[in-house]
Design an enzyme around this catalytic site. Structure first.
Site, PDB file in Angstrom:
ATOM      1  CB  CYS A  43      30.936  32.479 -32.657  1.00 33.65           C
ATOM      2  SG  CYS A  43      31.030  33.635 -34.044  1.00 33.65           S
ATOM      3  CB  ALA A  44      33.645  31.810 -27.275  1.00 39.72           C
ATOM      4  CB  ALA A  45      28.437  30.296 -26.228  1.00 40.47           C
ATOM      5  N   PRO A  46      29.381  27.194 -26.384  1.00 41.47           N
ATOM      6  CG  PRO A  46      28.901  24.990 -25.717  1.00 41.47           C
ATOM      7  CD  PRO A  46      28.975  25.880 -26.942  1.00 41.47           C
TER       8      PRO A  46
ATOM      9  N   GLY B 105      33.619  24.902 -25.106  1.00 42.40           N
ATOM     10  CA  GLY B 105      34.466  23.718 -25.154  1.00 42.40           C
ATOM     11  C   GLY B 105      35.705  23.917 -26.003  1.00 42.40           C
TER      12      GLY B 105
ATOM     13  CG  ASP C  69      27.280  41.411 -34.624  1.00 45.34           C
ATOM     14  OD1 ASP C  69      28.146  40.724 -35.210  1.00 45.34           O
ATOM     15  OD2 ASP C  69      26.167  41.645 -35.110  1.00 45.34           O
TER      16      ASP C  69
ATOM     17  CG  ASP D  95      32.100  26.652 -33.320  1.00 46.32           C
ATOM     18  OD1 ASP D  95      31.537  26.138 -34.305  1.00 46.32           O
ATOM     19  OD2 ASP D  95      32.026  26.186 -32.174  1.00 46.32           O
TER      20      ASP D  95
ATOM     21  CB  CYS E  78      28.020  21.721 -35.519  1.00 42.18           C
ATOM     22  SG  CYS E  78      27.745  20.016 -34.982  1.00 42.18           S
TER      23      CYS E  78
END
Length: 436
Positions: A246-249, A251, A297, A313, A366
């Site tokens: 789930c890579a975005a954005p 960093g 997905d 993430d 987060c």
């Protein structure tokens, strides 16, 4: 921002550029926006008292102007007459003379009391301790209760007010120098924990970032530690395959790409949203490693291969980043949590199934909400039984850290929970699970 449902950290820079604001004017616009959003709950309570009516009964445009005016009266050093007159002028232009008279009366009443007098008055009107904390520190009651439970799981419930205060403070801009690709500038101030983190010696770091060709970027120290925890949890064997699910954005993806390049591993990334997948591609552009980015997905994408390290993430409430996205506290609802927890569980299950023997998954949110952190990991351990084991993420991060780091034993597990009031980072939760 209320009308467009956009977040300030995405919309405000564009609006400042469009208005050609610079220097002190840009700083004022930023303080008015972020300060008002952070303290909105407190200001609404003051406005309701001064107006003698619920804020829901006030025209939305007038209410937004009043919030800006109250922020100047209560939390800034703006002279009362200037704050009142400018707000009334804006209301008159937007909503007419009658509305401006109402705004003038409300703000005059607000200006009759000091900040401490208003807070004492609101404290006295609170019906419970949680409601008092909610109004004084501008957090919804359900968030306060979630934070208290998360802190109590560490035996640190007495830190609640310190946490709430930290959420209302502007975060210091932290940068990351991608390992092996960029060096921390000699005149920079290093971060306390991340070996790749630093703070600029002074001024706007935009020039430094641009000159680095993407190898230096703005990134919260907690985000840096989360990516490093996966990359350094175990020694890397050449030829390993890594996946950021789930890579975005992007960093964390960039940090993983730099680590993979240094150790002879490969990295793939995935992001469901096409627009956000573009951000990931931009983020890794400065790393001389081919990082293919798929747009699926994550629960499906994980099943397309076998991997030695996977970062999950996961999408979450974002309650750990309220310093950066202050309006999230007003937009998220307790009803959002079960749906997110189900998605988080599905993503983690898919990642575990895609691990090669001995492979590691880092489950990161987060958010400190226990339903999004400890509960999701506990469910994964129950579901997969003896096939997986939990590693001590606290020990891994302590080994990575440049300085001793106070990571309380959250839930009696190996989960690491970072906190803004204790570590100066976003409230990042990091768990490491290894396939036997």
């Amino acid at each position: 921002m209320h009308a467009s449902d956009a977040y300030a950290n995405l919309l405000l820079p564009r609006e400042i550029a469009r208005a050609r604001l610079t220097g002190a004017d840009a700083a004022l616009a930023t303080e008015l926006t972020y300060g008002t959003l952070r303290r909105q709950g407190t200001y609404d309570a003051i406005i309701a008292d001064a107006a003698g009516r619920a804020v829901d009964a006030i025209d939305p445009d007038v209410l937004d102007a009043l919030r800006l005016g109250v922020h100047q009266l209560v939390s800034m050093r703006t002279p009362s007459h200037a704050a009142v007159n400018e707000t009334v002028r804006q209301v008159r232009q937007a909503s007419g003379r009658a509305a401006s008279g109402f705004a003038n009366a409300v703000l005059r009443r607000v200006s009759e009391r000091t900040t401490d007098e208003w807070l004492d008055r609101l404290d006295a009107a609170a019906r419970s301790e949680d409601e008092r904390l909610g109004v004084r520190f501008a957090h919804p009651v359900w968030v306060i209760r979630a934070f208290r439970r998360a802190l109590a799981s560490e035996g640190r419930a007495d830190e609640l007010e310190a946490l709430l205060s930290s959420d209302n403070a502007s975060p210091v801009v932290t940068l990351a120098a991608l390992p092996g690709l960029a060096a921390v500038p000699a005149d920079a101030s290093r971060t306390a924990y991340s070996p790749i983190g630093f703070r600029s010696a002074g001024g706007d770091p935009a020039g430094l970032i641009t000159a680095s060709d993407g190898r230096i970027r703005v990134q919260d120290e907690g985000s840096q530690l989360a990516a490093l925890a996966l990359a350094r949890a175990l020694p890397v064997r050449p030829g390993e395959r890594w996946l950021d699910l789930c890579a975005a954005p992007g960093g964390k993806t960039a940090v993983l790409a730099a680590e993979a390049l240094a150790h002879g591993a490969s990295l793939e990334a995935n992001e469901l949203s096409a627009a956000r997948a573009g951000l990931v591609r931009d983020s890794v552009a400065g790393v001389p490693l081919d990082v293919p980015v798929s747009e699926e997905d994550g629960r499906v994408r994980a099943g397309r291969g076998r991997y030695d390290r996977i970062l999950v993430d996961a999408p979450c409430t974002g309650l750990g980043a309220l310093r950066r996205r202050p309006e999230a506290r007003w937009r998220k609802q307790p009803s959002d949590v079960p749906e997110l927890a189900a998605l988080q569980t599905g993503l983690l299950d898919a990642a575990i199934a895609a691990l090669s023997p001995g492979g590691v998954v880092a489950y990161v949110t987060c958010s400190p909400h226990l339903a999004e952190t400890a509960a999701v990991v506990a469910e994964a351990l129950r579901t997969h039984g003896d096939a997986i084991e939990e590693l001590d993420a606290r020990a891994v991060i302590s080994d990575i850290s440049d300085a001793p780091i106070d990571l309380a034993a959250a839930d009696g597990t190996g989960r690491a929970q970072l906190w803004p009031h204790r570590h100066g980072t976003d409230a990042m939760s990091i768990s490491l699970l290894r396939r036997r």
